[in-house]
Design an enzyme around this catalytic site. Structure first.
Site, mmCIF file in Angstrom:
data_model
loop_
_atom_site.group_PDB
_atom_site.id
_atom_site.type_symbol
_atom_site.label_atom_id
_atom_site.label_comp_id
_atom_site.label_asym_id
_atom_site.label_seq_id
_atom_site.Cartn_x
_atom_site.Cartn_y
_atom_site.Cartn_z
ATOM 1 N N LYS A 1 50.466 40.206 48.156
ATOM 2 C CA LYS A 1 50.546 38.615 48.895
ATOM 3 C C LYS A 1 50.631 37.749 48.036
ATOM 4 C CE LYS A 1 45.367 38.918 49.136
ATOM 5 N NZ LYS A 1 45.024 39.375 48.534
ATOM 6 N N ARG B 1 39.389 33.430 53.449
ATOM 7 C CA ARG B 1 38.581 34.844 53.032
ATOM 8 C C ARG B 1 37.875 35.150 54.140
ATOM 9 N NH1 ARG B 1 41.645 36.053 47.829
ATOM 10 N NH2 ARG B 1 40.826 37.651 47.094
ATOM 11 N N ARG C 1 49.082 46.439 36.771
ATOM 12 C CA ARG C 1 49.494 45.248 37.331
ATOM 13 C C ARG C 1 49.924 44.618 35.956
ATOM 14 N NH1 ARG C 1 46.653 41.270 41.845
ATOM 15 N NH2 ARG C 1 44.722 41.907 40.810
ATOM 16 N N ARG D 1 35.980 46.041 45.334
ATOM 17 C CA ARG D 1 37.375 44.151 46.347
ATOM 18 C C ARG D 1 37.358 44.662 47.385
ATOM 19 N NH1 ARG D 1 41.398 43.589 41.694
ATOM 20 N NH2 ARG D 1 42.229 42.546 43.628
HETATM 21 P P1 AP5 Z 1 49.678 41.594 44.115
HETATM 22 O O1 AP5 Z 1 50.932 40.178 45.022
HETATM 23 O O2 AP5 Z 1 49.408 40.793 42.827
HETATM 24 O O3 AP5 Z 1 48.605 41.306 45.330
HETATM 25 P P2 AP5 Z 1 48.064 40.515 45.857
HETATM 26 O O4 AP5 Z 1 47.868 40.894 47.054
HETATM 27 O O5 AP5 Z 1 47.866 38.386 44.974
HETATM 28 O O6 AP5 Z 1 46.269 40.796 45.188
HETATM 29 P P3 AP5 Z 1 45.245 40.100 44.115
HETATM 30 O O7 AP5 Z 1 44.589 41.243 43.637
HETATM 31 O O8 AP5 Z 1 45.299 38.676 43.567
HETATM 32 O O9 AP5 Z 1 44.162 39.628 45.564
HETATM 33 P P4 AP5 Z 1 42.995 39.301 45.716
HETATM 34 O O10 AP5 Z 1 43.021 38.559 47.191
HETATM 35 O O11 AP5 Z 1 41.906 40.492 45.015
HETATM 36 O O12 AP5 Z 1 42.780 38.237 44.310
HETATM 37 P P5 AP5 Z 1 42.748 36.526 44.217
HETATM 38 O O13 AP5 Z 1 43.676 36.323 43.234
HETATM 39 O O14 AP5 Z 1 43.499 36.230 45.443
HETATM 40 O O15 AP5 Z 1 50.226 42.549 43.741
HETATM 41 C C1 AP5 Z 1 49.600 43.621 43.403
HETATM 42 C C2 AP5 Z 1 50.496 44.578 42.276
HETATM 43 O O16 AP5 Z 1 51.332 45.509 43.106
HETATM 44 C C3 AP5 Z 1 51.278 43.740 41.634
HETATM 45 O O17 AP5 Z 1 51.031 44.739 40.204
HETATM 46 C C4 AP5 Z 1 52.470 43.717 41.664
HETATM 47 O O18 AP5 Z 1 53.654 43.644 41.218
HETATM 48 C C5 AP5 Z 1 52.318 45.499 42.841
HETATM 49 N N1 AP5 Z 1 52.964 44.919 44.415
HETATM 50 C C6 AP5 Z 1 53.303 44.338 45.052
HETATM 51 N N2 AP5 Z 1 54.286 44.763 46.684
HETATM 52 C C7 AP5 Z 1 54.590 45.347 45.947
HETATM 53 C C8 AP5 Z 1 55.234 46.775 46.736
HETATM 54 N N3 AP5 Z 1 55.854 46.041 47.662
HETATM 55 N N4 AP5 Z 1 55.925 47.902 45.825
HETATM 56 C C9 AP5 Z 1 54.817 47.973 44.946
HETATM 57 N N5 AP5 Z 1 54.318 46.997 43.800
HETATM 58 C C10 AP5 Z 1 53.280 46.145 44.648
HETATM 59 O O19 AP5 Z 1 40.745 36.384 44.356
HETATM 60 C C11 AP5 Z 1 40.080 36.781 43.028
HETATM 61 C C12 AP5 Z 1 39.196 36.661 43.380
HETATM 62 O O20 AP5 Z 1 38.417 34.871 43.738
HETATM 63 C C13 AP5 Z 1 37.920 36.870 44.388
HETATM 64 O O21 AP5 Z 1 37.653 38.427 44.217
HETATM 65 C C14 AP5 Z 1 37.149 36.481 44.819
HETATM 66 O O22 AP5 Z 1 36.089 36.205 44.272
HETATM 67 C C15 AP5 Z 1 37.733 34.742 44.128
HETATM 68 N N6 AP5 Z 1 38.802 34.431 45.381
HETATM 69 C C16 AP5 Z 1 39.204 33.879 45.497
HETATM 70 N N7 AP5 Z 1 39.747 33.175 46.934
HETATM 71 C C17 AP5 Z 1 38.729 33.328 47.416
HETATM 72 C C18 AP5 Z 1 37.890 32.447 48.886
HETATM 73 N N8 AP5 Z 1 39.011 31.889 49.398
HETATM 74 N N9 AP5 Z 1 36.808 32.674 49.285
HETATM 75 C C19 AP5 Z 1 36.006 33.050 47.843
HETATM 76 N N10 AP5 Z 1 36.301 33.336 46.949
HETATM 77 C C20 AP5 Z 1 37.525 33.681 46.826
HETATM 78 MG MG MG Z 2 47.036 37.575 44.114
#
Ligand code: AP5
Ligand code: MG
Length: 210
Positions: free
Chosen positions: A13, A88, A123, A167
Protein backbone atom coordinates in the site's frame (compact mmCIF):
# COMPACT_ATOMS: atom_id res chain seq x y z
CA UNK A 1 -10.07 11.85 -6.77
CA UNK A 2 -10.42 10.28 -3.32
CA UNK A 3 -8.87 6.82 -3.19
CA UNK A 4 -8.52 4.07 -0.63
CA UNK A 5 -5.72 1.51 -0.78
CA UNK A 6 -6.78 -1.71 0.87
CA UNK A 7 -4.56 -4.70 1.51
CA UNK A 8 -2.84 -6.83 4.10
CA UNK A 9 0.23 -5.57 5.99
CA UNK A 10 3.11 -5.64 3.51
CA UNK A 11 0.87 -5.90 0.43
CA UNK A 12 2.49 -2.74 -0.94
CA UNK A 13 0.00 0.00 0.00
CA UNK A 14 2.69 2.49 1.04
CA UNK A 15 4.85 1.63 -1.97
CA UNK A 16 2.02 2.15 -4.47
CA UNK A 17 0.81 5.26 -2.64
CA UNK A 18 4.21 6.88 -3.40
CA UNK A 19 3.68 6.16 -7.11
CA UNK A 20 0.04 7.32 -7.24
CA UNK A 21 0.88 10.46 -5.27
CA UNK A 22 3.38 11.49 -7.99
CA UNK A 23 1.12 10.43 -10.88
CA UNK A 24 -2.02 12.22 -9.64
CA UNK A 25 -0.41 14.95 -7.52
CA UNK A 26 -2.57 14.23 -4.50
CA UNK A 27 -1.28 13.59 -0.96
CA UNK A 28 -1.05 10.23 0.75
CA UNK A 29 -2.68 10.03 4.14
CA UNK A 30 -1.20 7.09 6.01
CA UNK A 31 -2.65 6.53 9.47
CA UNK A 32 0.24 4.12 10.18
CA UNK A 33 2.83 6.83 9.41
CA UNK A 34 0.90 9.39 11.46
CA UNK A 35 0.67 7.01 14.42
CA UNK A 36 4.39 6.16 14.20
CA UNK A 37 5.21 9.89 14.19
CA UNK A 38 3.00 10.35 17.27
CA UNK A 39 4.72 7.45 19.07
CA UNK A 40 8.13 8.92 18.22
CA UNK A 41 7.07 12.38 19.46
CA UNK A 42 5.53 10.88 22.62
CA UNK A 43 2.20 12.68 22.19
CA UNK A 44 -0.84 11.66 24.21
CA UNK A 45 -2.40 9.58 21.45
CA UNK A 46 1.02 8.17 20.52
CA UNK A 47 1.34 6.80 24.04
CA UNK A 48 -2.14 5.27 23.81
CA UNK A 49 -1.46 3.74 20.38
CA UNK A 50 1.96 2.23 21.07
CA UNK A 51 0.95 -0.97 22.89
CA UNK A 52 -1.58 -1.96 20.19
CA UNK A 53 0.89 -1.24 17.38
CA UNK A 54 3.69 -3.23 19.03
CA UNK A 55 1.32 -6.18 19.45
CA UNK A 56 0.14 -6.11 15.83
CA UNK A 57 -3.38 -5.15 16.94
CA UNK A 58 -5.47 -2.18 15.85
CA UNK A 59 -5.49 1.17 17.59
CA UNK A 60 -8.98 2.10 18.81
CA UNK A 61 -11.42 3.42 16.22
CA UNK A 62 -11.98 6.62 18.27
CA UNK A 63 -8.32 7.64 18.12
CA UNK A 64 -7.82 6.83 14.45
CA UNK A 65 -11.07 8.40 13.26
CA UNK A 66 -10.17 11.60 15.15
CA UNK A 67 -6.70 11.78 13.54
CA UNK A 68 -8.12 11.13 10.08
CA UNK A 69 -10.89 13.70 10.39
CA UNK A 70 -8.39 16.44 11.30
CA UNK A 71 -6.02 15.43 8.49
CA UNK A 72 -8.57 15.44 5.66
CA UNK A 73 -9.68 18.93 6.72
CA UNK A 74 -6.22 20.32 5.86
CA UNK A 75 -5.86 22.48 2.72
CA UNK A 76 -3.71 20.03 0.71
CA UNK A 77 -6.41 17.35 0.94
CA UNK A 78 -9.16 19.42 -0.64
CA UNK A 79 -8.48 18.26 -4.23
CA UNK A 80 -8.23 14.59 -3.40
CA UNK A 81 -6.17 12.13 -1.38
CA UNK A 82 -4.99 8.56 -1.12
CA UNK A 83 -5.92 6.81 2.11
CA UNK A 84 -3.28 4.21 3.04
CA UNK A 85 -4.28 2.07 6.02
CA UNK A 86 -7.65 3.69 6.67
CA UNK A 87 -10.38 2.53 7.01
CA UNK A 88 -9.43 -0.74 8.65
CA UNK A 89 -12.70 -1.71 10.30
CA UNK A 90 -16.33 -1.43 9.22
CA UNK A 91 -17.01 1.28 11.89
CA UNK A 92 -14.10 3.34 10.41
CA UNK A 93 -15.63 3.04 6.92
CA UNK A 94 -19.02 4.06 8.30
CA UNK A 95 -17.42 7.05 10.04
CA UNK A 96 -15.87 8.13 6.72
CA UNK A 97 -19.28 7.92 5.04
CA UNK A 98 -20.79 9.91 7.93
CA UNK A 99 -18.16 12.66 7.39
CA UNK A 100 -19.68 13.15 3.93
CA UNK A 101 -16.49 12.08 2.14
CA UNK A 102 -17.09 10.64 -1.34
CA UNK A 103 -14.74 7.79 -2.15
CA UNK A 104 -14.18 7.28 -5.88
CA UNK A 105 -12.34 3.97 -5.85
CA UNK A 106 -11.05 1.38 -3.42
CA UNK A 107 -8.03 -0.45 -4.81
CA UNK A 108 -7.31 -3.75 -3.09
CA UNK A 109 -3.77 -5.09 -3.54
CA UNK A 110 -4.00 -8.84 -3.14
CA UNK A 111 -0.83 -10.68 -2.03
CA UNK A 112 -0.59 -14.17 -0.46
CA UNK A 113 0.42 -14.29 3.22
CA UNK A 114 3.62 -16.28 2.50
CA UNK A 115 4.88 -13.58 0.08
CA UNK A 116 4.09 -10.94 2.67
CA UNK A 117 6.22 -12.64 5.31
CA UNK A 118 9.21 -12.58 2.90
CA UNK A 119 8.64 -8.96 1.98
CA UNK A 120 8.37 -7.66 5.52
CA UNK A 121 11.55 -9.43 6.60
CA UNK A 122 13.51 -7.28 4.10
CA UNK A 123 11.68 -3.98 4.49
CA UNK A 124 13.53 -0.83 5.54
CA UNK A 125 11.74 2.45 6.22
CA UNK A 126 12.55 6.09 6.79
CA UNK A 127 10.77 7.17 9.97
CA UNK A 128 11.34 10.77 8.97
CA UNK A 129 9.60 10.99 5.57
CA UNK A 130 7.86 7.60 5.44
CA UNK A 131 9.62 6.31 2.29
CA UNK A 132 9.75 2.52 2.04
CA UNK A 133 12.50 0.24 0.67
CA UNK A 134 13.32 -3.45 0.43
CA UNK A 135 16.84 -4.85 0.66
CA UNK A 136 16.32 -6.97 -2.49
CA UNK A 137 13.23 -5.67 -4.32
CA UNK A 138 13.63 -1.90 -3.84
CA UNK A 139 17.05 -1.07 -2.41
CA UNK A 140 17.99 2.51 -1.53
CA UNK A 141 20.86 4.02 -3.59
CA UNK A 142 23.12 4.15 -0.54
CA UNK A 143 22.63 1.26 1.88
CA UNK A 144 20.81 2.33 5.03
CA UNK A 145 20.14 5.91 3.84
CA UNK A 146 16.85 7.34 2.55
CA UNK A 147 17.01 8.45 -1.13
CA UNK A 148 14.39 11.13 -0.48
CA UNK A 149 15.60 12.89 2.67
CA UNK A 150 19.02 11.42 3.50
CA UNK A 151 18.01 10.14 6.96
CA UNK A 152 18.84 6.72 8.37
CA UNK A 153 16.67 3.72 7.37
CA UNK A 154 15.37 1.40 10.09
CA UNK A 155 13.52 -1.88 10.51
CA UNK A 156 9.98 -1.27 11.77
CA UNK A 157 9.42 -2.66 15.25
CA UNK A 158 6.27 -4.49 14.11
CA UNK A 159 8.15 -6.33 11.32
CA UNK A 160 9.39 -9.05 13.70
CA UNK A 161 8.06 -12.41 12.36
CA UNK A 162 5.75 -13.07 15.33
CA UNK A 163 4.21 -9.60 15.12
CA UNK A 164 3.72 -10.02 11.36
CA UNK A 165 1.66 -13.17 12.07
CA UNK A 166 -0.54 -11.17 14.50
CA UNK A 167 -0.94 -8.34 11.98
CA UNK A 168 -2.03 -10.78 9.25
CA UNK A 169 -4.57 -12.35 11.62
CA UNK A 170 -5.90 -8.88 12.54
CA UNK A 171 -6.18 -8.04 8.82
CA UNK A 172 -8.13 -11.17 7.92
CA UNK A 173 -10.50 -10.83 10.89
CA UNK A 174 -11.12 -7.09 11.05
CA UNK A 175 -10.14 -5.43 7.75
CA UNK A 176 -10.92 -8.00 5.03
CA UNK A 177 -14.72 -7.52 5.62
CA UNK A 178 -14.25 -4.07 4.04
CA UNK A 179 -13.90 -5.79 0.65
CA UNK A 180 -17.56 -6.75 0.91
CA UNK A 181 -18.49 -3.28 2.23
CA UNK A 182 -16.99 -1.52 -0.78
CA UNK A 183 -17.90 -4.10 -3.43
CA UNK A 184 -21.53 -3.61 -2.32
CA UNK A 185 -21.02 0.11 -3.11
CA UNK A 186 -19.57 -0.81 -6.56
CA UNK A 187 -16.20 0.81 -5.69
CA UNK A 188 -13.85 -2.13 -5.19
CA UNK A 189 -11.20 -2.99 -7.80
CA UNK A 190 -8.69 -5.74 -7.06
CA UNK A 191 -5.11 -5.73 -8.32
CA UNK A 192 -3.10 -8.94 -8.04
CA UNK A 193 0.21 -7.91 -6.44
CA UNK A 194 3.12 -8.77 -8.74
CA UNK A 195 6.71 -9.81 -8.08
CA UNK A 196 8.00 -6.36 -9.00
CA UNK A 197 6.97 -2.95 -7.72
CA UNK A 198 6.84 -1.56 -11.30
CA UNK A 199 4.47 -4.26 -12.62
CA UNK A 200 2.14 -3.71 -9.66
CA UNK A 201 2.23 0.06 -10.29
CA UNK A 202 1.15 -0.43 -13.92
CA UNK A 203 -1.84 -2.52 -12.83
CA UNK A 204 -2.69 -0.14 -9.98
CA UNK A 205 -2.67 2.97 -12.20
CA UNK A 206 -4.72 1.12 -14.83
CA UNK A 207 -7.26 0.16 -12.15
CA UNK A 208 -7.53 3.79 -11.00
CA UNK A 209 -7.86 5.21 -14.50
CA UNK A 210 -10.07 2.42 -15.82
P1 AP5 B 1 4.83 -1.67 1.84
O1 AP5 B 1 4.49 -0.77 0.71
O2 AP5 B 1 5.60 -1.13 2.99
O3 AP5 B 1 3.50 -2.40 2.35
P2 AP5 B 1 2.26 -1.82 3.13
O4 AP5 B 1 1.05 -2.46 2.54
O5 AP5 B 1 2.30 -0.35 3.23
O6 AP5 B 1 2.56 -2.52 4.53
P3 AP5 B 1 2.46 -1.96 6.01
O7 AP5 B 1 3.21 -2.94 6.86
O8 AP5 B 1 2.86 -0.53 6.08
O9 AP5 B 1 0.96 -2.11 6.26
P4 AP5 B 1 0.25 -2.14 7.60
O10 AP5 B 1 -1.14 -2.03 7.13
O11 AP5 B 1 0.55 -3.30 8.46
O12 AP5 B 1 0.90 -0.93 8.42
P5 AP5 B 1 0.43 0.52 8.77
O13 AP5 B 1 1.61 1.38 8.81
O14 AP5 B 1 -0.73 0.91 7.94
O15 AP5 B 1 5.61 -2.95 1.22
C1 AP5 B 1 6.15 -3.95 2.07
C2 AP5 B 1 7.55 -4.35 1.59
O16 AP5 B 1 7.45 -5.04 0.34
C3 AP5 B 1 8.49 -3.16 1.33
O17 AP5 B 1 9.78 -3.52 1.71
C4 AP5 B 1 8.40 -2.93 -0.19
O18 AP5 B 1 9.59 -2.36 -0.72
C5 AP5 B 1 8.17 -4.36 -0.69
N1 AP5 B 1 7.31 -4.42 -1.88
C6 AP5 B 1 6.18 -3.70 -2.11
N2 AP5 B 1 5.61 -4.06 -3.29
C7 AP5 B 1 6.42 -5.04 -3.80
C8 AP5 B 1 6.36 -5.83 -5.00
N3 AP5 B 1 5.37 -5.70 -5.89
N4 AP5 B 1 7.34 -6.72 -5.22
C9 AP5 B 1 8.34 -6.87 -4.31
N5 AP5 B 1 8.44 -6.16 -3.17
C10 AP5 B 1 7.50 -5.26 -2.91
O19 AP5 B 1 -0.12 0.31 10.25
C11 AP5 B 1 0.74 -0.02 11.32
C12 AP5 B 1 -0.05 -0.16 12.61
O20 AP5 B 1 -0.70 1.09 12.94
C13 AP5 B 1 -1.21 -1.18 12.58
O21 AP5 B 1 -0.76 -2.49 12.85
C14 AP5 B 1 -2.14 -0.61 13.65
O22 AP5 B 1 -1.70 -0.95 14.94
C15 AP5 B 1 -1.99 0.90 13.47
N6 AP5 B 1 -2.98 1.47 12.53
C16 AP5 B 1 -2.73 2.10 11.35
N7 AP5 B 1 -3.86 2.51 10.77
C17 AP5 B 1 -4.86 2.12 11.58
C18 AP5 B 1 -6.28 2.23 11.52
N8 AP5 B 1 -6.90 2.81 10.48
N9 AP5 B 1 -7.00 1.71 12.55
C19 AP5 B 1 -6.42 1.14 13.62
N10 AP5 B 1 -5.08 1.00 13.73
C20 AP5 B 1 -4.32 1.48 12.73
MG1 MG C 1 2.58 1.02 4.82
Amino acid sequence: MNLILLGAPGAGKGTQAEVICKALNIPTISTGNMLRAAVKAGTEYGLKAKAAMDAGALVSDDIVIGILKDRIAEPDAQNGFILDGFPRTVPQAEALDAMGVTIDKVVEINVPDETIKQRLSGRRVCLDCGATYHVDFKPSKVEGICDVCGKELVIRKDDQPETVISRLKTYHEQTAPLKHYYSAQGKLVTVEGQESVEETSKLTLAAING
